[in-house]
Design a protein around this motif. Structure first.
Motif, short mmCIF file in Angstrom:
data_model
loop_
_atom_site.label_atom_id
_atom_site.label_comp_id
_atom_site.label_asym_id
_atom_site.label_seq_id
_atom_site.Cartn_x
_atom_site.Cartn_y
_atom_site.Cartn_z
N GLY A 176 44.00 46.71 70.08
CA GLY A 176 43.21 46.38 71.52
C GLY A 176 42.01 45.51 71.59
O GLY A 176 41.56 45.10 72.60
N ARG A 177 41.64 45.24 70.28
CA ARG A 177 40.35 44.22 70.10
C ARG A 177 41.08 42.78 69.61
O ARG A 177 40.60 42.34 68.53
CB ARG A 177 39.45 44.88 69.16
CG ARG A 177 38.73 45.91 69.71
CD ARG A 177 37.68 46.64 68.63
NE ARG A 177 37.34 47.97 69.09
CZ ARG A 177 36.26 48.07 69.80
NH1 ARG A 177 35.20 47.08 69.77
NH2 ARG A 177 35.79 49.19 70.07
N ARG A 178 41.73 42.30 70.36
CA ARG A 178 42.44 41.11 70.14
C ARG A 178 41.58 39.70 69.60
O ARG A 178 41.74 39.08 68.71
CB ARG A 178 43.48 40.61 70.99
CG ARG A 178 44.37 39.55 70.79
CD ARG A 178 45.61 39.26 71.64
NE ARG A 178 46.05 38.15 71.53
CZ ARG A 178 47.13 37.63 70.53
NH1 ARG A 178 47.51 38.75 69.52
NH2 ARG A 178 47.63 36.55 70.28
N GLY A 179 40.38 39.73 70.81
CA GLY A 179 39.60 38.66 70.58
C GLY A 179 38.78 38.79 69.08
O GLY A 179 38.48 37.85 68.38
N ARG A 180 38.49 39.91 68.81
CA ARG A 180 37.74 40.28 67.54
C ARG A 180 38.59 39.97 66.46
O ARG A 180 37.97 39.44 65.32
CB ARG A 180 37.36 41.71 67.89
CG ARG A 180 36.20 42.27 66.83
CD ARG A 180 34.64 42.06 66.93
NE ARG A 180 34.34 42.25 68.21
CZ ARG A 180 33.65 43.23 68.67
NH1 ARG A 180 33.36 44.31 68.27
NH2 ARG A 180 33.42 43.08 70.13
N ALA A 181 39.79 40.23 66.37
CA ALA A 181 40.54 40.04 65.27
C ALA A 181 40.86 38.36 65.06
O ALA A 181 40.70 38.02 63.93
CB ALA A 181 42.03 40.72 65.62
N LEU A 182 40.89 37.89 66.25
CA LEU A 182 40.99 36.42 66.18
C LEU A 182 39.65 35.78 65.69
O LEU A 182 39.72 34.73 65.03
CB LEU A 182 41.28 35.82 67.70
CG LEU A 182 42.85 35.98 67.99
CD1 LEU A 182 43.19 35.53 69.54
CD2 LEU A 182 43.80 35.57 67.08
N LEU A 183 38.47 36.21 66.11
CA LEU A 183 37.24 35.78 65.40
C LEU A 183 37.23 36.09 63.91
O LEU A 183 36.68 35.28 63.20
CB LEU A 183 36.20 36.50 66.13
CG LEU A 183 35.75 35.82 67.74
CD1 LEU A 183 34.79 36.76 68.21
CD2 LEU A 183 35.22 34.46 67.52
N GLY A 184 37.39 37.30 63.59
CA GLY A 184 37.71 37.46 62.17
C GLY A 184 38.62 36.51 61.52
O GLY A 184 38.16 36.10 60.40
N LEU A 185 39.68 36.29 61.93
CA LEU A 185 40.61 35.44 61.34
C LEU A 185 39.95 33.86 61.37
O LEU A 185 39.92 33.16 60.27
CB LEU A 185 41.66 35.26 62.32
CG LEU A 185 43.00 34.12 61.73
CD1 LEU A 185 43.58 34.83 60.44
CD2 LEU A 185 44.11 33.96 62.69
N ALA A 186 39.10 33.47 62.18
CA ALA A 186 38.58 32.26 62.48
C ALA A 186 37.32 32.16 61.31
O ALA A 186 37.17 31.16 60.68
CB ALA A 186 37.93 31.84 63.93
#
Length: 127
Positions: free
Chosen positions: A92-102
């Motif tokens: 549900g925290r897709r943005g947070r996961a994408l930031l973690g990936l970046a």
């Protein structure tokens, strides 16, 4: 009529009155729940897997952020793996996961720059 008969009739009357009161309360509660359910949108409860995926997304973000400063050789790849797992599990925290990936990728870029500039995996702030 004896005293015992009177007591039994009184107990029976109280028992029926108590039962009728409980039934009325139950029906009133059911009616109130049905009206509140009709007006409010239903939310599906989060499963344990969903909460776990959210935790992975947050952990990947934190590890990627900390990895920019220290131990980027370990924290960068860990942040990338956790972010990919969170995205694969539909967090549900897709943005947070994408930031973690970046941030995990940025950790590896910082590591590559440090190795090419210094020839070692060492931070040298004082020149």
């Amino acid at each position: 009529m004896t005293l015992t008969d009177t007591v039994r009739r009184a107990e029976h009357a109280v028992g029926l009155a108590g039962l009728a009161g409980r039934t009325a309360r139950t029906e009133g509660t059911a009616r109130a729940e049905s009206t509140s359910d009709a007006s409010a949108p239903e939310k599906a409860p989060r499963s344990a897997a969903g909460r776990e995926a959210d935790g992975l997304a947050v952990a990947s973000f934190v590890l990627g952020l900390v990895g920019l400063l220290v131990m980027n050789v370990l924290l960068g790849p860990t942040a990338i793996v956790m972010a990919l797992l969170a995205l694969a599990r539909s967090t549900g925290r897709r943005g947070r996961a994408l930031l973690g990936l970046a941030l995990g990728v940025a950790d590896l870029v910082v590591l590559a720059v440090l190795v090419s500039a210094n020839g070692a995996v060492v931070w040298n702030v004082g020149g």
